[in-house]
Design an enzyme around this catalytic site. Structure first.
Site, PDB file in Angstrom:
ATOM      1  N   VAL A  17       1.195  -1.502   0.453  1.00 26.91           N
ATOM      2  CA  VAL A  17      -0.205  -0.282   0.536  1.00 26.91           C
ATOM      3  C   VAL A  17       0.863   1.318  -0.117  1.00 26.91           C
ATOM      4  O   VAL A  17       0.806   2.200  -0.500  1.00 26.91           O
ATOM      5  CB  VAL A  17      -0.987  -0.697   1.251  1.00 26.91           C
ATOM      6  CG1 VAL A  17      -1.783   1.242   1.241  1.00 26.91           C
ATOM      7  CG2 VAL A  17      -1.914  -1.178   1.231  1.00 26.91           C
ATOM      8  N   LYS A 103      -7.455  -0.930  10.545  1.00 21.00           N
ATOM      9  CA  LYS A 103      -8.426  -0.863  11.115  1.00 21.00           C
ATOM     10  C   LYS A 103      -8.931  -1.598  11.995  1.00 21.00           C
ATOM     11  O   LYS A 103      -9.207  -0.952  12.426  1.00 21.00           O
ATOM     12  CB  LYS A 103      -9.619  -2.421  10.186  1.00 21.00           C
ATOM     13  CG  LYS A 103      -9.077  -3.613   9.478  1.00 21.00           C
ATOM     14  CD  LYS A 103      -8.293  -4.425   8.275  1.00 21.00           C
ATOM     15  CE  LYS A 103      -7.519  -4.798   8.271  1.00 21.00           C
ATOM     16  NZ  LYS A 103      -7.250  -5.266   5.985  1.00 21.00           N
ATOM     17  N   VAL A 130     -11.728   0.530   6.002  1.00 16.06           N
ATOM     18  CA  VAL A 130     -13.224  -0.597   4.853  1.00 16.06           C
ATOM     19  C   VAL A 130     -13.713  -0.792   3.796  1.00 16.06           C
ATOM     20  O   VAL A 130     -13.658   0.651   3.187  1.00 16.06           O
ATOM     21  CB  VAL A 130     -14.645  -0.356   5.852  1.00 16.06           C
ATOM     22  CG1 VAL A 130     -15.464  -1.448   5.808  1.00 16.06           C
ATOM     23  CG2 VAL A 130     -14.180   0.355   7.319  1.00 16.06           C
ATOM     24  N   LYS A 203     -13.688  -4.811  10.627  1.00 17.50           N
ATOM     25  CA  LYS A 203     -14.001  -3.355   9.511  1.00 17.50           C
ATOM     26  C   LYS A 203     -15.873  -3.496   9.575  1.00 17.50           C
ATOM     27  O   LYS A 203     -16.212  -2.242  10.034  1.00 17.50           O
ATOM     28  CB  LYS A 203     -14.265  -4.096   8.478  1.00 17.50           C
ATOM     29  CG  LYS A 203     -13.115  -4.460   7.632  1.00 17.50           C
ATOM     30  CD  LYS A 203     -12.593  -5.047   6.724  1.00 17.50           C
ATOM     31  CE  LYS A 203     -10.961  -4.923   6.229  1.00 17.50           C
ATOM     32  NZ  LYS A 203     -11.230  -6.096   4.642  1.00 17.50           N
TER      33      LYS A 203
HETATM   34  N1  HSE Z   1      -7.313  -8.706   4.022  1.00 20.31           N
HETATM   35  C1  HSE Z   1      -8.368  -8.184   3.532  1.00 20.31           C
HETATM   36  C2  HSE Z   1      -9.246  -8.620   2.835  1.00 20.31           C
HETATM   37  C3  HSE Z   1      -8.257  -6.629   2.877  1.00 20.31           C
HETATM   38  O1  HSE Z   1      -8.768  -9.843   1.989  1.00 20.31           O
HETATM   39  O2  HSE Z   1     -10.176  -8.446   2.198  1.00 20.31           O
HETATM   40  C4  HSE Z   1      -7.952  -5.817   3.685  1.00 20.31           C
HETATM   41  O3  HSE Z   1      -8.463  -5.169   4.251  1.00 20.31           O
END
Ligand code: HSE
Length: 427
Positions: A17, A103, A130, A203
């Site tokens: 990121v 998150k 989220v 989330k």
């Molecule tokens: N690990 C998360 C997912 C992504 O598989 O959606 C990051 O929030």
């Protein structure tokens, strides 16, 4: 920062990121400068690993960013609870605005950090936390602000949704689907946070707090992952006209909130049932806006950078207008979280039983004794030699505590070899 032309940014973390955020700040610098009324300068990047970066830009010491009086905005993309929480706290205390994708930190420490940001008159933005690039936080904070939200149903984890999609389409067992997801880079080598529902709980806590103006601790959310699901469950789901999804559910009934994360049977024609692969989707119901559906990719560097850089722009624009939009900390004190034991849904049961007369009667007696009413039953002979069969039962709405009690009692019935699975049904 208000009177300055340029805005200096410190970036904590240069993983997937962070690298994308750095790339966007550089590649789009002209249009970002135009939109924000001055250049956005990436002044310093803190990263423990050795990476190739312009001389003078990289530091291995986050303190150099957190204490640098030149830095106006700190972007935190390290992830995990520690030391990210402490870094954010320090940045706020030192008068810096913060943008985070974290998150876990926002779900666990959001309320404290929002109050701290208010105290220090800085912004703390978390749009990427989220749904990544799906603009959810700002939608709840602004676009839906006049609504009373009654429910959120959401697929918030791309990894599990990818695994469930593969299990449904190819009738794979969980370990096989997980392995494939890992080989393709959709699941991490330690996938537990995703597959056990923990990522989804964080989330949901963030969304529920925004939607219902409450202070919901992630620990108050019932959490069950997907690792116990088997290929047969997907067969039967299909047979009954359902698909299986890991759903985040938050509903308001008067002064009570239901908040839970677990696999559900969803009618195959519902909109969320059609969300496949790594996609996320969030359905919200407001008294004014009605039923809304947000849909998009909820993970990946580019998706997150969309939200992170937008947060930066919002902070800069607000500041140019002389505004600091400190986070909301108002709480609807009177709302209480309904214990999972009191939740009522329909259920699907799959039982491995002896194939002999009277078995169904014994099972339905246990269910009946616990006030669980059967809506339909199918029985398949699974192993003739062993005289074993598989019985699948769909119930009418029943209370969770009654179902848990019935499961324990069924395990003691001698003709029941195993309660292989029970899954809640969400209509
Ligand atoms: N690990 C998360 C997912 C992504 O598989 O959606 C990051 O929030």
């Amino acid at each position: 920062m208000q009177t300055k032309q340029e805005v200096n940014i410190g970036l904590l973390g240069l993983g997937v990121v962070g690298s994308c955020v750095a790339h966007v700040l550089l590649e789009k610098k002209d249009s970002l400068a135009e939109q924000s009324g001055g250049p956005l300068i990436l002044r310093k990047v803190a990263e423990k690993r050795s990476v190739e970066l312009e001389p003078g830009l990289l530091t291995q010491n986050a303190e150099e960013i957190l204490t640098d009086p030149q830095i106006d905005i700190v972007i935190e993309v390290i992830g995990g609870e520690h030391p990210a929480t402490e870094y954010i706290r320090q940045a706020i205390t030192n008068g810096k605005h913060v943008v985070t994708a974290n998150k876990e930190v926002i779900a666990k420490h959001g309320y404290e950090l929002f109050s701290l940001a208010k105290e220090h008159n800085v912004e703390l933005r978390y749009e990427a936390s989220v749904g990544s690039g799906i603009p959810l936080i700002s939608s709840f904070q602004q676009g839906l602000a006049a609504n009373d939200i009654s429910a959120i149903y959401a697929i918030l984890n791309g990894t599990t949704n990818y695994i469930l999609t593969r299990m449904a389409q190819e009738k794979l067992d969980f370990p096989v689907a997980l392995k494939q997801a890992q080989e393709l880079g959709y699941a991490e080598s330690d996938p537990s946070n995703d597959i056990e529902g923990i990522d989804t709980v964080y989330k949901l806590a963030i969304l529920a707090n925004l939607a219902f103006h409450i202070k919901l601790d992630p620990q108050e959310i019932y959490c069950e992952g997907i690792s116990h699901l088997a290929a047969q469950d997907f067969h039967y789901a299909e047979e009954f006209g359902y698909v299986i999804k890991l759903l985040a559910i938050a509903k308001r009934y008067g002064n009570t909130i239901e908040a839970r994360v677990h696999p559900v049977f969803l009618p195959k024609d519902s909109q969320l049932a059609k969300v496949d692969g790594v996609y996320n989707a969030i359905q919200a119901e407001g008294d004014l806006a009605g039923k809304l559906l947000f849909y998009g990719e909820g993970a990946g560097g580019m998706r997150a950078s969309s939200a992170i850089v937008a947060d930066v722009l919002t902070i800069v624009r607000n500041n140019r207008l002389g505004i600091t939009a400190t986070p909301e900390t108002g709480i609807n004190q009177e709302l209480i979280v309904k214990p999972m034991a009191d939740v009522e849904t329909r259920y699907y049961f799959r039982l491995d039983v002896a194939d002999r007369p009277g078995v169904l009667a014994q099972i339905s007696k246990v269910l009946g004794d616990n006030s669980i009413s059967i809506s339909s039953v199918i029985q398949k002979e699974s192993d003739r030699a062993a005289q074993a069969a598989e019985i699948v039962i769909m119930t009418h709405p029943a209370r969770e505590n009654a179902v848990q009690k019935a499961v324990e009692q069924l395990k003691l019935v001698t003709v029941v070899n195993e309660v292989s699975s029970f899954i809640r049904v969400e209509e």
